[in-house]
Write an enzyme that holds these catalytic residues in place. Structure first.
Site, PDB file in Angstrom:
ATOM      1  N   LYS A  34      36.798  45.941  40.376  1.00  0.00           N
ATOM      2  CA  LYS A  34      37.029  46.924  41.436  1.00  0.00           C
ATOM      3  C   LYS A  34      36.201  48.189  41.217  1.00  0.00           C
ATOM      4  CE  LYS A  34      41.211  44.937  42.830  1.00  0.00           C
ATOM      5  NZ  LYS A  34      40.768  43.803  43.558  1.00  0.00           N
ATOM      6  N   CYS A  35      34.973  48.014  40.814  1.00  0.00           N
ATOM      7  CA  CYS A  35      34.077  49.114  40.459  1.00  0.00           C
ATOM      8  C   CYS A  35      32.895  49.141  41.427  1.00  0.00           C
ATOM      9  CB  CYS A  35      33.587  48.881  39.020  1.00  0.00           C
ATOM     10  SG  CYS A  35      32.370  50.062  38.412  1.00  0.00           S
TER      11      CYS A  35
END
Length: 181
Positions: A34-35
């Site tokens: 989730k970067c």
């Protein structure tokens, strides 16, 4: 000492000696699902597809230390990587890569290859530095991993050769990889 002196648990819980990769060129990378850098999985897989027959292996180490950007279980991480990026290289168990709780492999890698700064030409380098200053100023101190998708290039003898920060895309590593293959 070399990376071959370490073991790590695979994403499925199997203890694996890095000596199993002896004679291969390695990229060891801390990852997160989730970067903003998560799309680097695509380029990592492209490098793997291009060079695996010449002796390249990529070892992904998911980590949730950077703003909680890897919240999933090991199974969820594995499914995410395969479904979204077709990842077929080895993913290891989620764990820490910086500080006192860092996996021994990452303590070794950051001791061997120091932080030399972010690629100033990358469009997000300044934003990343500012976000770290504002939210995680201690991350900017020393040589520890600064953020997700820090990559270490390892030669065929298990020696760390070069460190690439998240602001270096995997495709920009190709020339350095080719020198070692």
């Amino acid at each position: 000492m070399s990376v071959y002196d370490f073991t790590a648990k695979t994403n499925s819980g199997e203890e694996k000696s890095l000596r199993d990769y002896e004679g291969k060129v390695l990229i060891i990378v801390n990852t997160a699902s989730k970067c903003g850098f998560t799309p680097q999985y695509k380029e990592l897989q492209e490098l793997y597809d291009k060079y695996k027959d010449k002796g390249l292996e990529i070892l992904g180490f998911p980590c949730n230390q950077f703003a909680g950007q890897e919240p999933g279980t090991n199974d969820e991480v594995r499914q995410f990587c395969r479904r979204n990026y077709g990842v077929s290289f080895q993913i290891f168990e989620k764990g820490d890569v910086r500080g006192e709780t860092a996996q021994p492999l990452f303590k070794y890698l950051t001791k061997e290859k120091k932080f030399e700064g972010f690629d100033k030409n990358h469009p997000i380098a300044e934003k990343l530095t500012e976000a770290l200053k504002a939210n995680f100023p201690e991350y900017l101190e020393g040589d520890g991993i600064k953020w997700n998708f820090t990559k270490f290039l390892i030669d065929r003898k298990g020696n760390p050769v070069k460190r690439f920060e998240p602001t270096t895309t995997p495709s920009d590593m190709a020339a350095d990889i080719e020198k070692l293959l």
